[in-house]
Each structure stands twice: as structure tokens, then as C-alpha cells.
Write a protein that holds these residues in place. Structure first.
Motif, PDB file in Angstrom:
ATOM      1  N   UNK A   4      35.132 132.969 -20.466  1.00 13.22           N
ATOM      2  CA  UNK A   4      35.214 134.452 -20.215  1.00 13.22           C
ATOM      3  C   UNK A   4      36.850 134.761 -20.124  1.00 13.22           C
ATOM      4  N   UNK A   5      37.393 133.890 -19.563  1.00  8.87           N
ATOM      5  CA  UNK A   5      38.981 134.220 -19.498  1.00  8.87           C
ATOM      6  C   UNK A   5      39.644 134.201 -20.787  1.00  8.87           C
ATOM      7  N   UNK A   6      39.355 133.182 -21.606  1.00  7.08           N
ATOM      8  CA  UNK A   6      39.874 133.262 -23.192  1.00  7.08           C
ATOM      9  C   UNK A   6      39.437 134.371 -23.747  1.00  7.08           C
ATOM     10  N   UNK A   7      38.243 135.022 -23.649  1.00  8.37           N
ATOM     11  CA  UNK A   7      37.384 135.945 -24.593  1.00  8.37           C
ATOM     12  C   UNK A   7      38.608 137.284 -24.065  1.00  8.37           C
ATOM     13  N   UNK A   8      38.448 137.568 -22.709  1.00  7.32           N
ATOM     14  CA  UNK A   8      39.282 138.691 -22.000  1.00  7.32           C
ATOM     15  C   UNK A   8      40.764 138.880 -22.514  1.00  7.32           C
ATOM     16  N   UNK A  21      40.379 142.650 -16.150  1.00  6.80           N
ATOM     17  CA  UNK A  21      40.829 142.484 -17.587  1.00  6.80           C
ATOM     18  C   UNK A  21      40.567 143.567 -18.582  1.00  6.80           C
ATOM     19  N   UNK A  22      39.476 144.427 -18.412  1.00 10.18           N
ATOM     20  CA  UNK A  22      39.033 145.468 -19.031  1.00 10.18           C
ATOM     21  C   UNK A  22      40.242 146.504 -18.777  1.00 10.18           C
ATOM     22  N   UNK A  48      46.439 132.777 -23.443  1.00 10.97           N
ATOM     23  CA  UNK A  48      45.183 132.312 -23.613  1.00 10.97           C
ATOM     24  C   UNK A  48      44.969 131.183 -22.533  1.00 10.97           C
ATOM     25  N   UNK A  49      45.544 130.001 -22.563  1.00 16.71           N
ATOM     26  CA  UNK A  49      45.384 128.738 -21.579  1.00 16.71           C
ATOM     27  C   UNK A  49      45.405 129.288 -20.144  1.00 16.71           C
ATOM     28  N   UNK A  50      46.419 129.970 -19.694  1.00 17.49           N
ATOM     29  CA  UNK A  50      46.475 130.438 -18.362  1.00 17.49           C
ATOM     30  C   UNK A  50      45.434 131.336 -17.927  1.00 17.49           C
ATOM     31  N   UNK A  51      44.872 132.080 -18.702  1.00 25.36           N
ATOM     32  CA  UNK A  51      43.718 132.908 -18.438  1.00 25.36           C
ATOM     33  C   UNK A  51      42.467 132.244 -18.512  1.00 25.36           C
ATOM     34  N   UNK A  52      42.256 131.220 -19.228  1.00 22.08           N
ATOM     35  CA  UNK A  52      41.043 130.284 -19.144  1.00 22.08           C
ATOM     36  C   UNK A  52      41.063 129.467 -17.857  1.00 22.08           C
TER      37      UNK A  52
END
Length: 425
Positions: free
Chosen positions: A243-247, A196-197, A227-231
């Protein structure tokens, strides 16, 4: 609970949190501890009216609050701010983290609650509240103060640390049974961060095209979905949804749409975050908080000392006077959303329940002491020895308006991220 009961409880939660926070705002208290207090007062562990008998009924909505909180933190973070801050900012920020995280870790081990608990306690004690810090700077009209650049720079360094700390903490929260399992969980979390970085650095064009819509309605639908999919993807991989939401917030923050998304996400963040803190309060038994009263007192005193040392040291590095140095030390004193996030994650991971009770009491105390100290920095600065920092000359730059609400325009907080990062540069 039936649908009608859930809706009544949900509406009551929002109203109770809002009313209590509104009353607290009249005496200058931030909203986060008051949302938690509302949950404690109306929870199943407190005598009287129990608005919600089973906090798990709010689990999904509370999780969305966590997702939007971390998404917003990622959205506000820009690596360029850290780079442009230069060597002095890195030294000041790392020094702050070493003192506070190190002190928190030592304190956690001293409590004897367990190694996993001590690692979580390091973050609870060591990370300040970016939400409360930003809000204080806005409401007191201090964003343009020279030392505010340093304060916001420290927050940026904390944001960088936050991503890696959550990844390192994953084996602890995941309950790894062996070193190999722990290394595997950390490896997955770290790889997720790297991907994600990399997306934020080189692949933001793809995300930018996805968000390239004129209608605000469609933009909201798209970034909420991301946001929800990443989380969810992070949780599915065994990595914290936080972490998923932050990234993904970090990724979107690197696109040209960051300003619009930041403005549009505010109502969602505020509403769901209020429910997140309220739900956390529902899980807290006041008796448990009383049982950890002494650790809370010790931790508060330790935090004040460490923040004074770190804040005055950073101010000396920048050549600030006593008033500005005191501003730095006490403004980053408050603890809030991230401490509660860690308390919630600790509960979910089956760690010692005293950790969550400690987090609640600790945040409540510091979220009261911190703002009260911030508005009295000119008086407090008189007690800083002159040999540490020069005596300020001229009028105080941090004159507080008649009412904290006076300077806060309706969309002032929505502009906080943009102004904050501009100041940090």
C-alpha cells in the motif's frame, strides 16, 4: 550463504530468468510466468540443480521488487482518467469488477479452504495484469484502437479498487484475532490511504520540490528513497508495504516530474520485479501445484466465462462491434503481477499454502492462454452471436506485425503509461 555464493546465486537467477523469458518471447509468451517458471525449475522443491536452497536469502531483494511493482502502478494511475472517462467507463469498470471479484469470492468459498483464503482468492481471480495488458497493446500495435480506451479504462478502475482492496485485506493478512482488532487494522490502513490521497491531491508541491533536480542520478536516488521509506512506514504501521509503495507512486504521479520518474524507474522495476517473480517460483513445490490442478482448471474456465460476459457487455455499452468486443474480453483475461503479490502476501501471513500454489499455476495457465487468444481475436469474434454485437465491417484494425518485437521500440514500454492514460481519456 557466503557473499560469493549469494552473488553467484543472484547472478544465476537473473540469467536463468532472462534466458527462459527470451526463449518464450519467440513464441509470444509474456515474461512474468516464465520468470516464475525459472524459479520453480531451479528451486529446492524441484529435482535437479537447486540454484537457491533457501528462498529467504532473497527476501529483501524480492521485497524491493514488490515495492517497485506497486510504486509503478501508483505512478501510472491518475484519478483524472477515471473522471474524464465518464459514467459509461465507471459502469463498465465496476461491472467488470463485480463479476470477476464476485466470481472469485464465490469460487474461494466453494473451495472450502477458509474465509481468509476466500477473500484473498477473490483478488487473485478477479484482478487482471496491467503489465501484461499494456505490453500486449503495445507489441500488437493496438494502443490506438478505439476499444483500447475502454480496456485501459477498466485497468484504471482496477487501480482504484486495488488501493482500497489492499486496505480492506489488511486485517486478513495481519491475522486479526477479533472484530475490534480487525476494525483497528482496517482503520489504520484506511487513514494511511486518506493521508496519502490528500498528499497527492493537495501536497504534491512539497514532493515536487524534493524531486526538483536536474541530474537523473539524483532523481533516481530521491524517488527510490521515497518509495522505500513509504513502504517501510506502511509496514511499521501494520499496513502492507504494498500500500505504501502504491500510494507514494500515486503522489509522485501527480507531480510535474512523473514522466521522468516513469522512464527512470523502468530498469529498476524490470530487474527487481524479475527477481520477485523468480523468488516466488522458488517457494513453489510443483507437487503442490499438481495437487490444486482441478481448482486451477475450474478457475481458468470461470475466468474466461466471466471475462467474456464482462467484456462483451462493456463493448455493447459502448456500441462496439464483435471484433472490438472480443478484443476487450480477451485482452483483460490475463492475470499476473497482482495475483502473485497476493500469493506472496498469503504465504507471509501463514494462510493455507495451497493459495500460493494455486496463484502460481493459475497465472501460468492464463498468461499463456491470454496472449494466444489476443492474437486470434478476429477468428474468435466469429463465434460471438450477432444478436449481441454488430458484425464488423471493413478491414480488421488489429493487424499484427510479422514479429511482436517489430513494433516494440527500446523505450516503447517506458512510454506505455503516458500513451495509455492519454488513450483512456
Amino acid at each position: 550463504m557466503h557473499t560469493a555464493e549469494i552473488l553467484l546465486a543472484l547472478g544465476g537467477a537473473f540469467l536463468a530468468a532472462g534466458i527462459l523469458a527470451r526463449l518464450g518471447a519467440k513464441i509470444g509468451l509474456p515474461t512474468i510466468p516464465l520468470f516464475i517458471l525459472a524459479g520453480v525449475l531451479l528451486g529446492p522443491h524441484t529435482p535437479g540443480l537447486a540454484l537457491v536452497s533457501d528462498p529467504s536469502e532473497f527476501t529483501l531483494l524480492s521485497t524491493l521488487g514488490l515495492v517497485f511493482l506497486l510504486f509503478y502502478l501508483g505512478l501510472e494511475f491518475h484519478l483524472d482518467d477515471l473522471v474524464r472517462g465518464g459514467r459509461k467507463l465507471v459502469i463498465a469498470g465496476v461491472g467488470y469488477l463485480v463479476l470477476n471479484i464476485g466470481g472469485g469470492l464465490a469460487f474461494g468459498f466453494a473451495l472450502g479452504w477458509g474465509t481468509r483464503e476466500a477473500l484473498v482468492m477473490a483478488g487473485i481471480v478477479g484482478i487482471s495484469s496491467s503489465a501484461i495488458v499494456s505490453k500486449l497493446l503495445i507489441e500488437l500495435g493496438r494502443l490506438r484502437n478505439p476499444e483500447s480506451r475502454l480496456i485501459l479504462g477498466i485497468i484504471v478502475v482496477e487501480d482504484v479498487f486495488l488501493a482500497f482492496y489492499l486496505a480492506a485485506l489488511q486485517p486478513v493478512l495481519g491475522g486479526a484475532s477479533s472484530f475490534a482488532a480487525a476494525a483497528g487494522q482496517f482503520g489504520i490502513a484506511f487513514l494511511f490511504l486518506v493521508v496519502l490521497f490528500g498528499l497527492a491531491r493537495w501536497g504534491s508541491r512539497l514532493v515536487s520540490r524534493l524531486l526538483d533536480v536536474r541530474a537523473d542520478e539524483l532523481l533516481v536516488v530521491m524517488f527510490v528513497g521515497l518509495a522505500v521509506v513509504a513502504a517501510g512506514a506502511a509496514e511499521e504501521l501494520g499496513v502492507s508495504d504494498a500500500i505504501g509503495a502504491f500510494m507514494i507512486g500515486l503522489v509522485i504521479g501527480s507531480t510535474p516530474h512523473a514522466g521522468r520518474v516513469t522512464k527512470l524507474v523502468h530498469p529498476l522495476r524490470d530487474a527487481f520485479a524479475a527477481l520477485f517473480f523468480f523468488t516466488f517460483g522458488l517457494t513453489i513445490d510443483p507437487g503442490d501445484v499438481v495437487s490444486v490442478a482441478m481448482p486451477i482448471v475450474v478457475a481458468v474456465v470461470l475466468t474466461i466465462i466471466l471475462n467474456l460476459v464482462a467484456g462483451l457487455g462493456a463493448a455493447r455499452l459502448y456500441g462496439y462491434d464483435r471484433r472490438a468486443g472480443t478484443n476487450v474480453a480477451v485482452t483483460v483475461l490475463t492475470r499476473g503481477e497482482f495475483s502473485i503479490v497476493l500469493g506472496t502476501l498469503a504465504l507471509g501471513a501463514g494462510l493455507d499454502p495451497r493459495v500460493a500454489a494455486f496463484a502460481a499455476g493459475y497465472v501460468l495457465v492464463l498468461a499463456i492462454i491470454g496472449p494466444l487468444a489476443v492474437v486470434r481475436t478476429e477468428w474468435l469474434s466469429r463465434y460471438v452471436p450477432s444478436r449481441l454485437l454488430p458484425v464488423p465491417t471493413g478491414p480488421a484494425p488489429d493487424v499484427v506485425a510479422d514479429s511482436p518485437e517489430h513494433d516494440a521500440q527500446p523505450d516503447a514500454e517506458a512510454r506505455a503509461g503516458e500513451e495509455a492514460h492519454s488513450a483512456a481519456r
